[in-house]
Design an enzyme around this catalytic site. Structure first.
Site, PDB file in Angstrom:
ATOM      1  N   LEU A  43       0.812  -1.219   0.000  1.00  0.00           N
ATOM      2  CA  LEU A  43       0.000   0.000   0.000  1.00  0.00           C
ATOM      3  C   LEU A  43       0.843   1.267   0.000  1.00  0.00           C
ATOM      4  CD1 LEU A  43      -3.174   0.780   1.969  1.00  0.00           C
ATOM      5  CD2 LEU A  43      -1.175   2.184   2.470  1.00  0.00           C
ATOM      6  N   LEU A  44       0.441   2.183  -0.844  1.00  0.00           N
ATOM      7  CA  LEU A  44       1.036   3.533  -0.858  1.00  0.00           C
ATOM      8  C   LEU A  44       0.002   4.486  -0.283  1.00  0.00           C
ATOM      9  CD1 LEU A  44       2.550   5.317  -3.993  1.00  0.00           C
ATOM     10  CD2 LEU A  44       0.502   6.217  -2.908  1.00  0.00           C
ATOM     11  N   ASP A  46       0.520   8.670   1.717  1.00  0.00           N
ATOM     12  CA  ASP A  46       0.970  10.050   1.479  1.00  0.00           C
ATOM     13  C   ASP A  46       2.289  10.177   0.713  1.00  0.00           C
ATOM     14  OD1 ASP A  46      -0.918  10.028   3.471  1.00  0.00           O
ATOM     15  OD2 ASP A  46       0.291  11.094   4.928  1.00  0.00           O
ATOM     16  N   GLN A  62       4.622   6.998   1.706  1.00  0.00           N
ATOM     17  CA  GLN A  62       4.289   6.122   2.820  1.00  0.00           C
ATOM     18  C   GLN A  62       4.007   4.752   2.243  1.00  0.00           C
ATOM     19  OE1 GLN A  62       3.362   6.911   6.577  1.00  0.00           O
ATOM     20  NE2 GLN A  62       5.276   7.706   5.788  1.00  0.00           N
ATOM     21  N   TYR A 105       6.114   7.475   9.981  1.00  0.00           N
ATOM     22  CA  TYR A 105       4.983   8.194   9.404  1.00  0.00           C
ATOM     23  C   TYR A 105       5.457   9.430   8.612  1.00  0.00           C
ATOM     24  CZ  TYR A 105       1.223   5.470  11.581  1.00  0.00           C
ATOM     25  OH  TYR A 105       0.331   4.492  11.922  1.00  0.00           O
ATOM     26  N   SER A 106       4.481  10.165   8.090  1.00  0.00           N
ATOM     27  CA  SER A 106       4.773  11.221   7.115  1.00  0.00           C
ATOM     28  C   SER A 106       5.657  12.339   7.635  1.00  0.00           C
ATOM     29  CB  SER A 106       3.466  11.835   6.631  1.00  0.00           C
ATOM     30  OG  SER A 106       2.843  10.944   5.765  1.00  0.00           O
ATOM     31  N   ARG A 165       1.625  14.668  14.471  1.00  0.00           N
ATOM     32  CA  ARG A 165       2.466  14.030  13.444  1.00  0.00           C
ATOM     33  C   ARG A 165       2.660  14.915  12.206  1.00  0.00           C
ATOM     34  NH1 ARG A 165      -2.083  10.639  14.010  1.00  0.00           N
ATOM     35  NH2 ARG A 165      -3.699  11.068  12.467  1.00  0.00           N
ATOM     36  N   ASP A 166       3.476  14.409  11.291  1.00  0.00           N
ATOM     37  CA  ASP A 166       3.695  14.969   9.953  1.00  0.00           C
ATOM     38  C   ASP A 166       4.503  16.271   9.975  1.00  0.00           C
ATOM     39  OD1 ASP A 166       2.018  12.846   9.463  1.00  0.00           O
ATOM     40  OD2 ASP A 166       0.241  14.075   9.089  1.00  0.00           O
ATOM     41  N   GLU A 224      -4.102  16.911   9.598  1.00  0.00           N
ATOM     42  CA  GLU A 224      -2.933  16.130   9.172  1.00  0.00           C
ATOM     43  C   GLU A 224      -2.155  16.902   8.112  1.00  0.00           C
ATOM     44  OE1 GLU A 224      -4.022  11.541   9.877  1.00  0.00           O
ATOM     45  OE2 GLU A 224      -4.791  12.304   7.996  1.00  0.00           O
TER      46      GLU A 224
HETATM   47  C1  FRU Z   1      -2.316  10.841   6.396  1.00  0.00           C
HETATM   48  C2  FRU Z   1      -1.627  10.075   7.514  1.00  0.00           C
HETATM   49  C3  FRU Z   1      -0.612  10.938   8.231  1.00  0.00           C
HETATM   50  C4  FRU Z   1       0.312   9.892   8.810  1.00  0.00           C
HETATM   51  C5  FRU Z   1       0.361   8.889   7.695  1.00  0.00           C
HETATM   52  C6  FRU Z   1       0.566   7.473   8.139  1.00  0.00           C
HETATM   53  O1  FRU Z   1      -2.826  10.011   5.416  1.00  0.00           O
HETATM   54  O2  FRU Z   1      -2.570   9.559   8.420  1.00  0.00           O
HETATM   55  O3  FRU Z   1      -1.158  11.806   9.189  1.00  0.00           O
HETATM   56  O4  FRU Z   1       1.566  10.412   9.111  1.00  0.00           O
HETATM   57  O5  FRU Z   1      -0.862   8.995   7.007  1.00  0.00           O
HETATM   58  O6  FRU Z   1       0.758   6.638   7.041  1.00  0.00           O
END
Ligand code: FRU
Length: 487
Positions: A43-44, A46, A62, A105-106, A165-166, A224
């Site tokens: 799976l792909l 972000d 991701q 994560y992102s 996150r992110d 996000e």
């Molecule tokens: C957005 C998200 C981000 C997180 C990532 C995890 O799609 O939920 O907030 O870092 O995907 O894969």
């Protein structure tokens, strides 16, 4: 559909041989894309860390290697010289420390000293499944080697919920400083952005406060993938508010959009000029990531995940893979809106021109259609008799373009609605449509709207039907993204 146990989803990838068979199997799928970045297996979601460095565009995504499941996320790396042809480079960030024991994560990238620094969220869970997020750093050297910092740059903020996150890294001159924006949620479940500052890109980070966005204090439950870009003479706040219904955008509650305005970095206030707008009016688009073009003040490049959180894509999920990135688009501001248009260099993808009289759609193609005044209707992916398919219509009386995917054989995510629309007060003049084997991107007029969607036409759904047009051209498009097994 496969039921995943927690252990199966959250395995770390130790050796490429673990997914080699899966790659061989999915590469035979008729839905594998030919000119879109797609997952090597699994799976792909972000796009991450999209930057131009030493003549090369770097982009990461991701990636959960195991199948169509949001399990253990890694960062997978692809590169391009022209944003058209892409090459698989392998895994860039592995979740292999305690601080990222449930996923890398992102995040974002920053190039300096001839290296690219990758800022990402370490998704840590304790034995009771309680989550804490750490902001971490990885150094990608020009020879492709990777060095991971042993200690996180900073940990979770105690005054917010577990959703933090992110990281988006930004750099400022005069005074020289670095800023990280972090998507977050208050303990009362309101979406927020946290601001961290440092004089150094790789140490000394401290919390500076919450970003204030007057008028948006009650706008969704989690924000996000935040970013602030400067395009033309405006600042642009990009983010993905969740748990929010937006009228005209279906029944889904995950959105991806922006607010134009002005940012005051001294008071940490983003003053909006206008409302929140979505980037993309289609069914499947999320987590857009913007890259700066060196020497261009008025333009940027944008790509996004052609998919949505909490959605499923049964046709390819069955085959154990999911998702792709949208085509990178040129981003500009016009009349207080961000507009997206296809990159001019995409013309390099065109091979032979096809006669539209045949009313047949090649697997991978571009359509350029010009319309006269009035109402119009185009059905893509119909059967040979012109029945069914994806309906694109413009009703002059409503001054609105409508996209309806309810007549496709493979229907999915119906609970989010199968119709999307966008007002077009100046009528429909032109559509540029990019079709790959499992996606369609519809660019309306010169940037009035874009609709990106996953689509899984059956073998019989490869025709089209249109009423009257002024001009209609179709080109077959060549393959531009190697599906090589590089891990
Ligand atoms: C957005 C998200 C981000 C997180 C990532 C995890 O799609 O939920 O907030 O870092 O995907 O894969």
């Amino acid at each position: 559909m496969k039921e995943w146990t927690r252990e199966e989803k959250y395995r770390r990838l130790q050796d490429p041989s673990e997914i080699e068979e899966l790659h061989k199997r999915i590469s035979r799928s008729p839905y594998r894309q030919v000119f879109h970045v797609q997952p090597v297996t699994g799976l792909l979601n972000d796009p991450n860390g999209f930057i131009f460095h030493n003549g090369v565009w770097h982009l990461f995504y991701q990636w959960c290697p195991w199948g169509a499941v949001h399990g253990m996320k890694h960062w997978y790396h692809v590169t391009s010289r022209d944003l058209v042809d892409w090459k698989n480079e392998g895994v860039a960030v592995r979740p292999d420390r305690d601080y990222d024991n449930y996923g890398a994560y992102s995040g974002s990238a920053y190039p300096t000293d001839g290296k690219v620094y990758l800022y990402y969220t370490g998704n840590h869970r304790d034995p009771d499944w309680k989550r804490s997020s750490y902001t971490n750093l990885v150094k990608l050297n020009d020879d492709g080697t990777i060095e991971k910092y042993e200690e996180p740059l900073f940990g979770p903020h105690p005054d917010y919920s577990e959703h933090q996150r992110d990281p988006k890294i930004l750099r400022f001159e005069n005074p020289k400083k670095y800023v990280i924006l972090l998507g977050a949620q208050t303990k009362k479940q309101k979406g927020r952005i946290l601001v961290y500052t440092s004089e150094h890109h790789n140490r000394g980070w401290s919390f500076s406060g919450e970003l204030k966005v007057p008028g948006f204090e009650n706008f969704g439950g989690m924000w996000e993938c935040p970013s602030i870009e400067h395009i033309g003479d405006m600042d642009v706040l990009l983010f993905c508010p969740q748990h929010l219904f937006l009228s005209g955008h279906g029944e889904g509650t995950n959105h991806n959009g922006y607010i134009l305005g002005h940012m005051n970095w001294d008071t940490l206030t983003f003053t909006p000029e206008g409302s929140f707008h979505v980037f993309d009016f289609g069914f499947d688009s999320y987590a857009a990531e913007c890259a700066t073009i060196v020497g261009e003040k008025d333009k940027a490049v944008l790509t996004a995940w052609m998919g949505l959180p909490d959605a499923s894509y049964p046709v390819t999920d069955e085959e154990e893979w999911s998702g792709c990135l949208t085509l990178p688009r040129e981003l500009r501001i016009r009349n207080r809106r961000l507009i997206q248009t296809p990159l001019p260099q995409l013309e390099k993808l065109r091979t032979e021109e096809v006669d539209p009289q045949l009313q047949k759609l090649p697997d991978a193609c571009e359509l350029d259609i010009t319309f006269g005044p009035g109402s119009h209707q185009l059905n893509l992916f119909t059967d040979e008799q012109g029945r069914g398919g994806l309906q694109i219509s413009y009703r002059g009386i409503l001054q609105e373009i409508l996209i309806d995917r309810s007549a496709m054989k493979n229907r999915f995510n119906q609970e989010f609605g199968e119709l999307r629309s966008r007002p077009l007060p100046n009528g429909l003049q032109r559509l540029r449509i990019f079709i790959d084997r499992s996606s369609v991107e519809i660019f309306v007029n010169d940037g009035d709207a874009v609709f990106s969607s996953s689509i899984f036409p059956t073998e019989k759904e490869h025709y089209f039907r249109v009423d009257k047009t002024e001009a209609f051209r179709i080109w077959k498009l060549r393959s531009a993204v190697g599906d090589d097994f590089v891990v």
